[in-house]
Design an enzyme around this catalytic site. Structure first.
Site, PDB file in Angstrom:
ATOM      1  N   LYS A   8       2.984  72.854  49.112  1.00 24.66           N
ATOM      2  CA  LYS A   8       4.345  73.375  49.106  1.00 24.66           C
ATOM      3  C   LYS A   8       4.861  73.514  47.679  1.00 24.66           C
ATOM      4  O   LYS A   8       5.355  74.576  47.286  1.00 24.66           O
ATOM      5  CB  LYS A   8       5.239  72.426  49.908  1.00 24.66           C
ATOM      6  CG  LYS A   8       6.519  73.050  50.384  1.00 24.66           C
ATOM      7  CD  LYS A   8       7.382  72.032  51.117  1.00 24.66           C
ATOM      8  CE  LYS A   8       6.824  71.726  52.491  1.00 24.66           C
ATOM      9  NZ  LYS A   8       7.443  70.511  53.068  1.00 24.66           N
ATOM     10  N   ARG A  79      11.611  67.133  49.732  1.00 22.12           N
ATOM     11  CA  ARG A  79      10.607  67.642  50.668  1.00 22.12           C
ATOM     12  C   ARG A  79       9.220  67.070  50.386  1.00 22.12           C
ATOM     13  O   ARG A  79       8.847  66.846  49.240  1.00 22.12           O
ATOM     14  CB  ARG A  79      10.529  69.168  50.566  1.00 22.12           C
ATOM     15  CG  ARG A  79      11.884  69.822  50.490  1.00 22.12           C
ATOM     16  CD  ARG A  79      11.772  71.325  50.255  1.00 22.12           C
ATOM     17  NE  ARG A  79      11.114  72.013  51.349  1.00 22.12           N
ATOM     18  CZ  ARG A  79      10.798  73.303  51.312  1.00 22.12           C
ATOM     19  NH1 ARG A  79      11.036  74.010  50.225  1.00 22.12           N
ATOM     20  NH2 ARG A  79      10.225  73.862  52.355  1.00 22.12           N
ATOM     21  N   GLY A  88       5.020  69.410  59.739  1.00 25.29           N
ATOM     22  CA  GLY A  88       5.855  68.543  60.557  1.00 25.29           C
ATOM     23  C   GLY A  88       5.412  67.087  60.603  1.00 25.29           C
ATOM     24  O   GLY A  88       5.997  66.286  61.314  1.00 25.29           O
ATOM     25  N   MET A  90       5.191  64.876  58.011  1.00 24.70           N
ATOM     26  CA  MET A  90       5.951  63.973  57.146  1.00 24.70           C
ATOM     27  C   MET A  90       7.415  64.398  57.145  1.00 24.70           C
ATOM     28  O   MET A  90       7.820  65.275  57.883  1.00 24.70           O
ATOM     29  CB  MET A  90       5.353  63.996  55.753  1.00 24.70           C
ATOM     30  CG  MET A  90       3.988  63.331  55.716  1.00 24.70           C
ATOM     31  SD  MET A  90       3.234  63.479  54.135  1.00 24.70           S
ATOM     32  CE  MET A  90       2.985  65.212  53.980  1.00 24.70           C
ATOM     33  N   ARG A 352       2.581  79.674  52.788  1.00 22.83           N
ATOM     34  CA  ARG A 352       1.245  79.062  52.820  1.00 22.83           C
ATOM     35  C   ARG A 352       0.319  79.980  53.609  1.00 22.83           C
ATOM     36  O   ARG A 352       0.805  80.834  54.369  1.00 22.83           O
ATOM     37  CB  ARG A 352       1.291  77.681  53.469  1.00 22.83           C
ATOM     38  CG  ARG A 352       1.791  77.722  54.899  1.00 22.83           C
ATOM     39  CD  ARG A 352       1.961  76.345  55.499  1.00 22.83           C
ATOM     40  NE  ARG A 352       2.883  76.424  56.632  1.00 22.83           N
ATOM     41  CZ  ARG A 352       3.727  75.479  56.979  1.00 22.83           C
ATOM     42  NH1 ARG A 352       3.815  74.373  56.290  1.00 22.83           N
ATOM     43  NH2 ARG A 352       4.514  75.620  58.021  1.00 22.83           N
ATOM     44  N   HIS A 470     -28.079  64.561  78.048  1.00 25.26           N
ATOM     45  CA  HIS A 470     -28.623  65.653  78.842  1.00 25.26           C
ATOM     46  C   HIS A 470     -27.532  66.649  79.205  1.00 25.26           C
ATOM     47  O   HIS A 470     -27.664  67.853  79.019  1.00 25.26           O
ATOM     48  CB  HIS A 470     -29.276  65.089  80.113  1.00 25.26           C
ATOM     49  CG  HIS A 470     -29.814  66.142  81.020  1.00 25.26           C
ATOM     50  ND1 HIS A 470     -29.076  66.649  82.056  1.00 25.26           N
ATOM     51  CD2 HIS A 470     -30.977  66.836  81.000  1.00 25.26           C
ATOM     52  CE1 HIS A 470     -29.783  67.586  82.659  1.00 25.26           C
ATOM     53  NE2 HIS A 470     -30.950  67.705  82.038  1.00 25.26           N
ATOM     54  N   SER A 778     -41.853  72.716  63.330  1.00 25.21           N
ATOM     55  CA  SER A 778     -40.491  72.850  63.841  1.00 25.21           C
ATOM     56  C   SER A 778     -39.904  71.440  63.902  1.00 25.21           C
ATOM     57  O   SER A 778     -40.460  70.571  64.574  1.00 25.21           O
ATOM     58  CB  SER A 778     -40.505  73.490  65.227  1.00 25.21           C
ATOM     59  OG  SER A 778     -39.203  73.474  65.759  1.00 25.21           O
ATOM     60  N   GLY A 780     -37.872  68.708  65.173  1.00 27.34           N
ATOM     61  CA  GLY A 780     -37.109  68.332  66.370  1.00 27.34           C
ATOM     62  C   GLY A 780     -36.146  67.231  65.968  1.00 27.34           C
ATOM     63  O   GLY A 780     -36.450  66.049  66.078  1.00 27.34           O
ATOM     64  N   CYS A 845     -35.162  72.831  65.437  1.00 23.34           N
ATOM     65  CA  CYS A 845     -34.784  73.213  66.795  1.00 23.34           C
ATOM     66  C   CYS A 845     -33.963  72.138  67.478  1.00 23.34           C
ATOM     67  O   CYS A 845     -33.758  72.171  68.671  1.00 23.34           O
ATOM     68  CB  CYS A 845     -36.029  73.532  67.626  1.00 23.34           C
ATOM     69  SG  CYS A 845     -37.109  72.106  67.832  1.00 23.34           S
ATOM     70  N   TYR A 865     -36.019  79.241  59.384  1.00 25.19           N
ATOM     71  CA  TYR A 865     -35.050  79.537  60.439  1.00 25.19           C
ATOM     72  C   TYR A 865     -34.431  78.266  60.994  1.00 25.19           C
ATOM     73  O   TYR A 865     -34.967  77.170  60.831  1.00 25.19           O
ATOM     74  CB  TYR A 865     -35.702  80.340  61.575  1.00 25.19           C
ATOM     75  CG  TYR A 865     -36.726  79.575  62.381  1.00 25.19           C
ATOM     76  CD1 TYR A 865     -36.338  78.779  63.469  1.00 25.19           C
ATOM     77  CD2 TYR A 865     -38.085  79.644  62.071  1.00 25.19           C
ATOM     78  CE1 TYR A 865     -37.266  78.066  64.209  1.00 25.19           C
ATOM     79  CE2 TYR A 865     -39.022  78.934  62.803  1.00 25.19           C
ATOM     80  CZ  TYR A 865     -38.609  78.146  63.871  1.00 25.19           C
ATOM     81  OH  TYR A 865     -39.515  77.436  64.600  1.00 25.19           O
TER      82      TYR A 865
END
Ligand code: ADP
Ligand code: MG
Ligand code: MG
Length: 889
Positions: A8, A79, A88, A90, A352, A470, A778, A780, A845, A865
């Protein structure tokens, strides 16, 4: 600047510099706030006294008035303002500098008694609440000021504050002060500087109020940042009908539409607009007309009673509109602004970068790009990856959600909105769904047997399990809303009830889940379907342009593969084969295989499974034609597949033509103390090679059929849970031998790769050995995290919340990749692996493949990837592009 002055304060200073009218003022830095908490109030006041008095004197000169003076008084606001916006959270105090003499002086100066007394009573109330501790502590408490105000209004027979007259306002001030004396034992302070120091310290104190602490926790804002305090000359929106106050946005924060909008009130002050005391009016005419239509107010009534600012104060509106444009162009982003009009003169009090929805975020970034305000990289960086989620899942109707009663909270396992009738069992879910009923599946936890139910449910709610349980993983994969680990749920499967607190819900009762926040609601809540707009696909194309690392998906079905492909996945990084076994006939054959007592028996059962598996793979290859599909050989412990109930065992006995006792014994012998570390992964294929043979035949057989039909299948076969190179070599040998046999039989060859999953720490440590045979890695990271930490991912919910609270863990390592530990194993394995095989393809993965900070880490360590659930593909693509842009900068 923001770090010191708070958002601010910094923006007030900046607005002033670029010629936006701002009342003069100064800001005490955030560093002082930290000092305040270290050395205490008195010391800090001593430290600041001189500078603050000099700064006030400067305002006095500019405003041509004097702080505390009774003839020509200066009034100020005090302020709060943190580095990151905490709207809002403070406290702010307006009209500071009043006392009984000052109010008379102000009346003489302005000739406006109503305004002077209105400002005074507002000040006493705010100061009393914020500085003198009169604010109610809990909901049952009444605010003593509100009580007095209500009494005076009802005596007078009016509803609104602005209908009170001078005498009423005077009465308010007197009674307010009496209340202060009664409650605190002290007189209300009359000295302006005493008031000022009280207010400054109260703002510092508000940094540590419960609201602010909670907000910081939610938004991840550190307590050390502190708040700044801005002291600013007051301008008054409550001086009569040529004065006003309001808030506005340079674009629509909900939709992103490039439409200036906002609300205002004539003859009002400060937060009156947001406080809901009076019905605010719209700023633009078009906004006003849209509002009236929704509120079912006729055009004539609207124009008379609720005119827009554009209509009521056309010249000020023009100025406001020009300045909001100027601010947006200056900050190059959508602005959220606060302003006041004092007797026909416009002042800005705040600006802002506005908070916005995920949809608005994307639209605004793309629109600003098209307008030439920002460049492509900035547009990408403007979008927060996780917020894309909102664009991809159905959402609750916002107003309906506001009034819905929250009953429990769990982990926001999979975003989206679900509303439906409670069911506890998968077959009930399927049955009810077939009758077109919407159901929410409520379970203590889910297992693969619940899959069919989960697939047809609107959402899934579990009492146990973490973010990678799961239920959570499967739900995310399906793009289905899920809340997991809602500990307050007491589920009774027998009675078919779930108890939450004192309330009991039965099967068939309605509940709603907000998978984005983890909140469970009672009853039905209206939902809206999410739209994937043109802006999103445009953003995604931009991402492709700026990305090195590509995104694949974790998909077990053609449907998931297609969804992910539409989101831009360029292959499958993990296709789990076990889910395919859970449908009707397949599970019988599968069980027969597991329960068989010798190789012959197993082979017979596997022969039945082969055509099913082949058909499944064909569907997936087709959906991903031309893209790599990485299929993992059977991984989970076998006992997960066998029937544990009596009826199921009897059925199996009949199907296999053996005694129920035999089945019972076999099931018993399969049970393990620690299945996650037991007979699973490549240990299955190494003990039962015929499983690997069958799966290889199914995979490559499917590919051959497609190739014959002119398609382009690109299989990769992955051996799970390797720890020692020989575990891999043994499997690789079986795969290659089986492939050679098959190719000879069919007269067709398929190009394919054999790789492995790195998910056991030993595999990472010996990656240079393993890469001599494995063609790709890969990671896991679900299992790798589990085994590196030694935390069971299915049981972590019992201690994780406490660990997080005590800051032993910063975040759930199953959600956010632990870069210092697990990440080091990944980095090391990549380096070691590429030393012996420079073109070793590496990917990830685990669930982390769709989590922004983890994706960025993967980019940094040079993975080719990441692979994630279909609905997280856009998030991963955006994160990958951001990682690249950050690296370039
Ligand atoms: P918050 O951080 O909660 O938004 P603010 O400090 O912005 O609190 O103050 C709330 C409101 O008070 C502002 O929107 C503005 O309308 C009013 N206000 C603050 N300072 C002044 C001032 N100097 N003159 C007039 N109104 C002010
Ligand atoms: Mg504000
Ligand atoms: Mg695993």
């Amino acid at each position: 600047m923001k770090n010191l002055l708070g958002g601010k304060g910094a923006n007030l200073a900046e607005m002033n510099l670029i010629g936006v009218p701002v009342p003069p003022g100064f800001t005490i830095t955030t560093e002082v706030c930290n000092e305040f908490y270290m050395i205490g109030q008195e010391e800090v006041v001593l430290l600041l006294k001189k500078e603050v008095e000099a700064a006030v004197a400067h305002i006095e000169t500019l405003m041509n008035s004097k702080f505390g003076d009774i003839e020509n008084p200066l009034l100020v606001s005090v302020r709060s303002g943190a580095r990151a916006s905490m709207p809002g959270m403070m406290d702010t105090i307006l009209n500071l500098g009043f006392n009984d003499e000052v109010v008379e002086g102000l009346i003489r100066k302005t000739g406006n008694a109503r305004f002077a007394w209105d400002s005074y009573r507002r000040f006493v109330q705010m100061y009393g609440d914020v500085v003198l501790g009169m604010k109610p502590i809990n909901k049952e408490d009444v605010d003593p000021f509100e009580e007095i105000l209500e009494k005076i209004k009802s005596e007078k027979g009016v509803e609104l504050d602005n209908q009170l007259e001078v005498d009423d306002l005077k009465k308010l001030v007197t009674q307010f002060k009496v209340a202060v004396k009664e409650r605190t034992g002290k007189e209300f302070p009359t000295n302006a500087y005493e008031q000022l120091w009280g207010a400054v310290c109260a703002v510092f104190n508000s940094w540590m109020n419960d609201r602010a602490i909670l907000y910081r926790k939610m938004e991840g804002i550190p307590a050390e940042w502190g708040t700044a305090v801005s002291v600013q000359a007051m301008v008054f929106g409550n001086m009569g009908n040529t004065s006003a106050t309001g808030v506005c946005f340079s674009r629509d924060a909900a939709t992103g539409e490039n439409l200036f909008n906002g609300e205002w009130l004539i003859n009002a002050q400060g937060e009156d607009v947001v406080a809901g005391i009076r019905t605010p009016q719209q700023i633009t005419k078009i906004g006003s007309q849209r509002w009236a239509e929704l509120a079912q107010i006729s055009e004539t009534e609207r124009a008379v009673k609720y005119p827009s600012m554009e209509e009521a104060m056309p010249s000020i509106y023009q100025e406001l509109n020009t300045l909001q444009n100027k601010l947006e162009n200056h900050y190059r982003d959508m602005q959220d602004m606060e302003f006041t009009v004092q007797e026909g003169k416009l002042w800005f009090l705040q600006t802002r970068n506005g908070k916005r929805t995920g949809a608005a975020m994307v639209k605004i970034a793309m629109d600003l790009l098209h307008q030439g305000v920002i460049d492509e990289k900035t547009a990408i960086m403007r979008c927060e990856p996780n917020k894309l989620d909102e664009l991809l899942h159905p959402v609750f109707d916002k107003s309906a959600l506001k009034s819905a009663p929250a009953i429990a909270r769990g982990l926001p396992a999979s975003p989206g909105a679900a509303t439906g009738q409670i069911v506890f069992f998968a077959d009930d879910a399927a049955e009810w769904a077939a009758l077109n009923r919407k159901v929410v599946m409520v379970r203590i936890e889910t297992s693969p047997e619940d899959l069919a139910g989960m697939a047809v449910a609107q959402g899934i709610l579990t009492a146990r399990g973490g973010m990678t349980s799961h239920a959570a993983v499967v739900a995310r994969g399906m793009g289905k809303c899920c809340i997991s680990g809602a500990g307050a749920l007491v589920i009774d499967y027998k009675k078919r009830t779930v108890k939450i607190g004192d309330e009991i819900f039965k099967e068939g009762d309605y509940i709603s889940l907000n998978g984005t926040t983890g909140i469970v609601y009672k009853g039905e809540i209206k939902t809206q379907a999410a739209e994937v707009s043109g802006n999103l696909s445009e953003l995604m194309e931009l991402c492709t342009k700026y990305t090195r690392m590509v995104v694949r998906t974790n998909a077990d079905t053609p449907h998931d593969a297609i969804v992910a492909r539409n989101f831009g996945a360029v292959g499958i990084g993990l296709c789990r084969t076990e889910h395919m076994f859970f449908e009707a006939e397949k599970i019988v054959a599968m069980r027969e295989m597991i329960l068989a007592c010798n190789v012959e028996g197993r082979k017979k059962a596997l022969a039945k499974l082969l055509p099913y598996q082949k058909a499944d793979f064909k569907g997936i290859f087709e959906a991903m034609d031309g893209c790599p599909v990485n299929i993992r050989l059977l991984d989970p412990p076998l006992h997960e597949f066998v029937p544990h109930d009596l009826k199921g065992q009897e059925d199996m006995a009949k199907a296999m033509n053996v005694t129920p006792e035999y089945i019972h014994q076999r099931v018993d012998s399969l049970s393990e103390n620690n299945p996650m570390l037991g007979h699973r992964g490549c240990r299955l294929g190494n003990t039962y090679p015929e499983i690997t043979e069958m799966q290889t035949r199914a995979i490559l057989g499917a590919a051959i059929e497609l190739k014959k039909a002119g398609k382009d299948p690109r299989p990769e076969i992955m051996v799970p849970l390797i720890g020692i190179i020989f575990e891999f070599k043994n499997q690789e040998e079986i795969i290659r031998r089986t492939a050679a046999e098959l190719f000879k039989e069919e007269g067709v060859e398929i190009e394919f790769k054999v790789g492995t999953m790195i998910e056991v720490p030993r595999a990472a440590l010996t990656a240079d050995r393993i890469a001599t045979s494995a063609e790709y890695f890969s990671f896991g990271t679900n299992d790798l995290t589990q085994m590196t930490f030694g935390y069971s991912r299915d049981d972590i919910a019992s201690f994780l919340p406490i660990y997080l609270e005590k800051k032993i863990l910063p975040v759930d390592p199953f959600q956010v990749l632990d870069q210092n530990g697990v990440g080091q194993l990944i980095q090391m394995a990549v380096e070691k692996g590429r030393k012996v095989r420079p073109d070793l393809k590496c990917g990830i993965c685990g669930e982390h493949g769709g989590e922004p900070s983890s994706v960025k880490f993967c980019h940094k360590v040079g993975l080719n990837y990441v692979s994630c659930s279909p609905y997280r593909v856009p998030i991963a693509r955006l994160s990958a592009a951001q990682a690249m842009i950050e690296e370039d900068n």
